[in-house]
Motif scaffolding. Structure first.
Motif, short mmCIF file in Angstrom:
data_model
loop_
_atom_site.label_atom_id
_atom_site.label_comp_id
_atom_site.label_asym_id
_atom_site.label_seq_id
_atom_site.Cartn_x
_atom_site.Cartn_y
_atom_site.Cartn_z
N LYS A 108 36.19 -15.03 20.81
CA LYS A 108 35.86 -13.84 21.61
C LYS A 108 35.89 -14.24 23.09
CE LYS A 108 34.16 -10.52 18.64
NZ LYS A 108 35.17 -10.79 17.62
N ASN A 190 34.19 -4.58 18.61
CA ASN A 190 34.46 -5.93 18.10
C ASN A 190 35.84 -6.44 18.54
OD1 ASN A 190 33.74 -8.24 16.75
ND2 ASN A 190 34.58 -7.55 14.80
N ASP A 192 38.67 -8.79 20.32
CA ASP A 192 38.85 -10.24 20.43
C ASP A 192 38.91 -10.67 21.89
OD1 ASP A 192 39.17 -10.87 17.59
OD2 ASP A 192 40.98 -9.65 17.74
N ALA A 226 30.69 -15.06 25.01
CA ALA A 226 32.16 -14.95 25.12
C ALA A 226 32.71 -16.11 25.94
CB ALA A 226 32.54 -13.63 25.77
#
Length: 315
Positions: A108, A190, A192, A226
């Protein structure tokens, strides 16, 4: 099209795209290798002049020549023609920045893309979105370059083309607010990769620094887990000026990579050598055209081979 075939096609486009740089550097160097009967100071000076003229830059050129002299002495080389491969190897050695990592593809991530107007920044964001989408990633774009009226519109067209979602704000809105909304969307859906097109007004460095700090703070607070990547887009046709810009951006942000655009049709392709050698920041992508496929991962070895038109092994 297989990835191997696509890479070969891109290499050929790179060879064509670097033709002006090659005419500028390589043909001159070849005439030195064939024109000199011995290796002396004049021989090195001529090579030096051509490398500097090809925008490889003075510091990098000095290091390349120094390395070449050491190799010539060590290997007891007497013939100028035998120096060509050594010169090529020396250029490659100067470009070594260790392994270029693309971690953001595998976890992520938030990718901030900065760069001054006119360098192809928004286009690069759009192309990168398309590439990541093709890899099966869920991508969200954030149009955080809110001070350039056309930027949001342009990025929306790329989002459409790539088939990815885009988060926008009002013209002149706070870029950090757009990033905040985009992070919320990325988490909710959600995603990427969250790709943020952000402003880069270098003429007002203090404002840029404040703006980036604010964006970094929001990412840290709202999306701490992230992976964060900061890419600077530079226009290859501007040569040494691109190097100056990269240095200035390095002062205000933690740059993890460079996207070098417009390498086709420029005689200043040597700037890719200077950037990696002098800044120790990897060039991660290069652009050699307008279509979505024309942004590819940068490989220093391939680049130098294309510059000298050394045939790639067919895969």
């Amino acid at each position: 099209m297989s990835e191997e075939k696509e890479k070969r096609g891109f290499f050929r486009r790179l060879v064509e795209g670097l033709s002006k740089t090659r005419d500028n550097i390589v043909s001159g160097i070849d005439s030195i290798f064939s024109g000199f009967s011995s290796i002396d100071d004049d021989f090195y000076e001529e090579i030096e002049e051509i490398l500097v003229m090809g925008d490889i830059g003075i510091n990098t050129t000095n290091a390349i020549i120094q390395n070449l002299k050491e190799q010539v002495a060590e290997k007891k080389i007497k013939e100028p023609s035998e120096c060509k491969q050594l010169l090529i190897d020396s250029i490659k050695a100067q470009m070594d920045v260790g392994e270029t990592a693309y971690e953001f593809e595998n976890q992520k991530s938030v990718v901030l893309v900065i760069g001054v107007n006119g360098v192809g920044k928004t286009t690069s964001v759009g192309k990168l979105a398309g590439k990541l989408k093709d890899q099966g990633k869920k991508v969200i774009l954030a149009a955080a370059d809110t001070f350039r009226a056309a930027a949001t519109e342009q990025l929306s067209q790329w989002a459409n083309r790539a088939g990815v979602e885009i988060i926008t704000g009002q013209n002149g809105a706070d870029p950090a607010a757009v990033v905040y909304d985009a992070i919320a969307a990325a988490k909710a859906r959600n995603a990427d990769v969250l790709l943020c097109d952000t402003a880069g007004r270098l003429h007002n460095k203090k404002n840029l620094m404040e703006e980036l700090k604010k964006i970094y703070r929001i990412i840290e607070r709202e999306y701490a887990d992230a992976h964060l990547e900061t890419l600077v887009v530079l226009d290859g046709t501007t040569g040494q000026n691109a190097l100056v810009q990269a240095r200035q951006f390095k002062e205000v942000a933690d740059i993890t990579g460079i996207i070098l655009t417009k390498l086709d049709g420029t005689a200043k392709g040597g700037i890719a050598v200077a950037i990696q050698a002098e800044l120790d920041i990897p060039v991660k992508y290069i652009g050699v055209g307008e279509s979505i496929d024309d942004l590819q991962k940068f490989n220093a070895e391939e680049f130098v081979n294309a510059l000298f038109d050394i045939k790639q092994e067919e895969g």
